[in-house]
Design a protein around this motif. Structure first.
Motif, PDB file in Angstrom:
ATOM      1  N   GLY A  23      57.648  22.324 -27.907  1.00  0.00           N
ATOM      2  CA  GLY A  23      58.252  22.216 -29.223  1.00  0.00           C
ATOM      3  C   GLY A  23      59.608  21.546 -29.170  1.00  0.00           C
ATOM      4  N   ASP A  24      59.702  20.465 -28.380  1.00  0.00           N
ATOM      5  CA  ASP A  24      60.944  19.676 -28.296  1.00  0.00           C
ATOM      6  C   ASP A  24      62.098  20.409 -27.631  1.00  0.00           C
ATOM      7  N   ARG A  25      61.831  21.587 -27.043  1.00  0.00           N
ATOM      8  CA  ARG A  25      62.921  22.313 -26.377  1.00  0.00           C
ATOM      9  C   ARG A  25      63.305  21.613 -25.086  1.00  0.00           C
ATOM     10  N   LEU A  26      62.321  20.970 -24.464  1.00  0.00           N
ATOM     11  CA  LEU A  26      62.556  20.270 -23.203  1.00  0.00           C
ATOM     12  C   LEU A  26      62.085  18.839 -23.364  1.00  0.00           C
ATOM     13  N   ILE A  27      62.464  18.012 -22.394  1.00  0.00           N
ATOM     14  CA  ILE A  27      62.004  16.628 -22.398  1.00  0.00           C
ATOM     15  C   ILE A  27      61.060  16.439 -21.217  1.00  0.00           C
ATOM     16  N   GLN A  62      47.979  19.045 -35.111  1.00  0.00           N
ATOM     17  CA  GLN A  62      48.757  18.993 -33.865  1.00  0.00           C
ATOM     18  C   GLN A  62      48.943  20.380 -33.293  1.00  0.00           C
ATOM     19  N   SER A  63      49.375  20.435 -32.032  1.00  0.00           N
ATOM     20  CA  SER A  63      49.683  21.725 -31.433  1.00  0.00           C
ATOM     21  C   SER A  63      51.192  21.903 -31.474  1.00  0.00           C
ATOM     22  N   ALA A  64      51.617  23.140 -31.736  1.00  0.00           N
ATOM     23  CA  ALA A  64      53.045  23.407 -31.950  1.00  0.00           C
ATOM     24  C   ALA A  64      53.875  23.138 -30.700  1.00  0.00           C
ATOM     25  N   ASP A  65      53.313  23.339 -29.521  1.00  0.00           N
ATOM     26  CA  ASP A  65      54.130  23.166 -28.314  1.00  0.00           C
ATOM     27  C   ASP A  65      54.127  21.725 -27.794  1.00  0.00           C
ATOM     28  N   ALA A  66      52.943  21.141 -27.605  1.00  0.00           N
ATOM     29  CA  ALA A  66      52.887  19.792 -27.022  1.00  0.00           C
ATOM     30  C   ALA A  66      53.051  18.709 -28.088  1.00  0.00           C
ATOM     31  N   ALA A  67      52.572  18.994 -29.300  1.00  0.00           N
ATOM     32  CA  ALA A  67      52.717  18.058 -30.422  1.00  0.00           C
ATOM     33  C   ALA A  67      52.204  16.649 -30.115  1.00  0.00           C
ATOM     34  N   HIS A  68      51.096  16.570 -29.408  1.00  0.00           N
ATOM     35  CA  HIS A  68      50.510  15.245 -29.183  1.00  0.00           C
ATOM     36  C   HIS A  68      49.929  14.690 -30.486  1.00  0.00           C
ATOM     37  N   ALA A  69      49.383  15.601 -31.296  1.00  0.00           N
ATOM     38  CA  ALA A  69      48.698  15.199 -32.532  1.00  0.00           C
ATOM     39  C   ALA A  69      47.611  14.173 -32.218  1.00  0.00           C
TER      40      ALA A  69
END
Ligand SMILES: Cc1cc2nc3c(=O)[nH]c(=O)nc-3n(C[C@H](O)[C@H](O)[C@H](O)COP(=O)(O)OP(=O)(O)OC[C@H]3O[C@@H](n4cnc5c(N)ncnc54)[C@H](O)[C@@H]3O)c2cc1C
Ligand SMILES: Nc1ncnc2c1ncn2[C@@H]1O[C@H](COP(=O)(O)O)[C@@H](O)[C@H]1O
Lengths: 317, 260
Positions: free
Chosen positions: A132-136, B119-126
């Motif tokens: 969720g954009d917390r890490l890159i 999309q998935s909330a963590d990876a957000a690849h969509a």
């Protein structure tokens, strides 16, 4: 690089894509070719012919509306003819409908929602968010001849469109795309106009899922009244039926740039930030110190939004 | 009408965490939950199935912990659940390799409709859903905000930038990726949760699905080189102190900014 147009207009992300492509070209990734695919493709040829672009390909399609399967077939044919090392497109709703299928079927490298790209010895190395954009996360694409990348809108610098190009070659390519469509376009519907135009407000109090309940949202609407702010919301509040669509800020809502944007209980997801990052003064209140909204805000407070809202009402009085 | 619903158990990093030297996570194990988008795709599937006397099959690729997410789906109306896992699949994390695993399940189940999350909330690849449609050569629409049956067709809406929608028609078998807000996902009753414990969760490995893990992994669209923390330099100036002081500072900044 795939330019994107809707309703006869080149979408702004296209200019960012050209900027990203030209920067990569300077890093040694090779010449930049812009592909315009669509019934009205020809009309945009001049607009994408800017410094750094060597070729413009105009590919007419049978239907006026974007169609994901037609697009996939057209881009696959261009990849076959041109063997590009990179195919850049926007991380947009249109691209999400065809690019993953294009990459899966063609055996190409693929990454979406990309926020940075570098060209190294072994080709592209890209960054995208993780958790969720917390890490890159940093990704590469060993062994891939062609890599399809979807770039996050707003994350790349715009191309210098004011400088005339030394003159890219423009080539029209006729592909047989008849019968490729697998969906039937019915119509394009504009967003409903609501009771307010939040894009006109100078002072916005934006409320997110952190408000918790519809009743608490009402309480905060009264605070907004008291301090003279216009209420805007994040997507989930509209989806819950607590707020009008016209109040939504973000990729699928309004884009606003007020003098002051107070973000209360909003995590700062990329799709929200896309609609407010150009606000002149952003102040975020969030109980989570790791919330991404603090990356775009000018000022931030790690605090309970209700406590701050109550105090604000007093200090504004 | 048989509907296949691929669901993901997503990680959220709410607490503290630090990165290990190998680029993995060290502290503060993530907490796991059913992907928000998948709550909506599941509800859409259950509604369509209820109206047409169909069957809803949920599938998730992941280790034992994902059984909890699958049980949550069973409690919300799914009829059957499949968990796919096994030797060699642990590295299948990018959308293209996941799509190839899910394609094997879809070939075995032959559903009329596949509903993924947008999309998935963590990876957000969509991306997983549309990649899957590509591998199965199914027509698809991404980011769908309304679905209606219309004889043999489905009339769907695609949510575009700026709040416009495109209305389009598509014929099953097909795949849609579902946007949040398309419906109001039901909350499971206690009885449903209890019943869900009795419903079967099948486990399928690469052998059952005729999948070669090495081939799945070779089909990955990318390789993760490392994980990094985000640079904090550009972040907000923090306002600290008692709430009244913080509010007073905010008031000052607001008034100054509006006067400018
Ligand atoms: C294709 C697509 C388009 C989208 N378009 C949009 C769009 O246009 N606009 C949009 O907003 N979203 C959009 N989204 C959704 C987006 O991805 C996020 O899910 C959404 O923005 C999250 O909203 P939020 O920040 O309010 O909620 P959350 O992410 O749940 O964040 C809530 C925040 O509130 C904080 N909080 C909780 N309680 C308190 C408290 N008491 N005090 C202070 N803080 C508190 C939490 O720490 C958290 O950070 C889109 C998604 C997709 C896939
Ligand atoms: N491990 C998984 N198992 C089953 N389905 C998945 C998995 N990962 C992703 N999906 C599906 O793909 C959708 C989009 O995920 P993503 O492409 O990661 O954003 C999810 O909402 C699920 O429907």
């Amino acid at each position: 690089m795939l330019a994107e147009a809707r309703r006869g207009r080149l979408r702004p992300v296209s200019v960012e894509l050209i900027g990203a492509a030209c920067a990569l070209s300077e890093e040694g990734a090779g010449p930049v070719t812009v592909a315009l695919i669509g019934a009205d493709a020809e009309t945009h040829a001049a607009a994408v012919d800017v410094v750094g672009v060597e070729h413009v390909l105009v590919v007419p399609t049978p239907q006026p509306a974007f169609e994901a399967h037609v697009m996939q077939t057209a881009v696959a044919a261009l990849i076959e003819r041109r063997a590009p090392s990179l195919v850049l497109a926007g991380h947009t709703i249109d691209s999400l409908g065809f690019a993953p299928a294009l990459a899966a079927c063609g055996g190409h490298g693929f990454a979406s929602d990309v926020t940075a790209i570098h060209w190294g010895e072994h080709g592209a190395v890209v960054q995208r968010g993780a958790y969720g954009d917390r890490l890159i996360a940093e990704l590469d694409f060993p062994g891939r001849q062609t890599v399809v990348l979807l770039l996050r809108p707003g994350a790349f610098a715009l191309a210098a469109t004011d400088r005339a190009s030394p003159g890219a070659t423009v080539e029209r390519i006729e592909l047989d795309l008849a019968g490729c469509a697998r969906t039937e376009h019915v119509e394009l519907r504009d967003p409903p106009t609501g009771d307010v135009d939040i894009a006109k407000a100078d002072f916005v109090l934006a409320l997110g899922r952190g408000v918790g309940t519809a009743e608490q949202l009402e309480r905060l609407e009264r605070v907004a009244d008291a301090i003279g702010a216009t209420v805007a919301v994040s997507g989930p509040l509209v989806e819950a039926g607590w707020a009008e669509r016209s109040r939504k800020v973000g990729q699928s809502g309004n884009t606003v740039a007020p003098r002051v944007y107070l973000a209360f209980g909003i995590s700062g997801a990329a799709q929200h930030v896309a609609g407010m990052s150009r606000s002149r003064m952003i102040i975020a209140v969030n109980s989570d110190p790791g919330a991404r909204i603090f990356d775009v805000a000018h000022y931030g407070a790690v605090a309970d939004l209700f406590v701050i809202a109550a105090e604000l009402e007093r200090s504004f009085a | 009408m048989k509907i296949l619903v691929p669901v993901k158990q997503v990680a959220s990093l709410d607490g503290d965490f630090t990165l290990a030297d190998d680029g993995g996570l060290r502290e503060g194990e993530p907490t796991w939950r059913l992907n928000e988008w998948d709550e909506f795709s599941l509800e859409a599937a259950v509604q369509l199935s209820e109206a047409a006397d169909g069957e809803v099959v949920v599938v998730s690729v992941g280790p034992e912990r994902v059984e909890e997410a699958l049980r949550a789906c069973l409690a919300r109306g799914a009829d059957r659940a499949i968990r796919v896992w096994g030797e060699g699949l642990a590295g299948a994390a990018d959308p293209l390799s996941l799509a190839s695993v899910l394609a094997a399940v879809a070939r075995a189940e032959a559903p009329a409709l596949i509903l993924c999350g947008a999309q998935s909330a963590d990876a957000a690849h969509a991306a997983t859903g549309v990649a899957l449609a590509g591998l199965l050569d199914l027509p698809r629409v991404a980011v769908v905000s309304a679905i209606e049956r219309d004889g043999r067709h489905l009339t769907v809406q695609r949510e575009l930038e700026g709040g416009a929608v495109e209305v389009l028609r598509i014929a099953p078998p097909c795949l849609l990726t579902v946007q949040t807000g398309i419906n109001r996902p039901r909350q499971p009753t206690l009885r449903a949760i209890r019943q869900a414990r009795m419903k079967p969760v099948a486990v399928a490995g690469p052998a059952e699905l005729a999948l070669e893990p090495a081939v799945v992994l070779a089909g990955a669209g990318s390789r993760t080189v490392g994980l990094r923390e985000r640079p904090r330099s550009a972040g907000a100036k923090l306002l600290e102190g008692a709430p009244a002081d913080v509010a007073a500072r905010i008031t000052e900044i607001v008034k100054e900014s509006l006067a400018r």
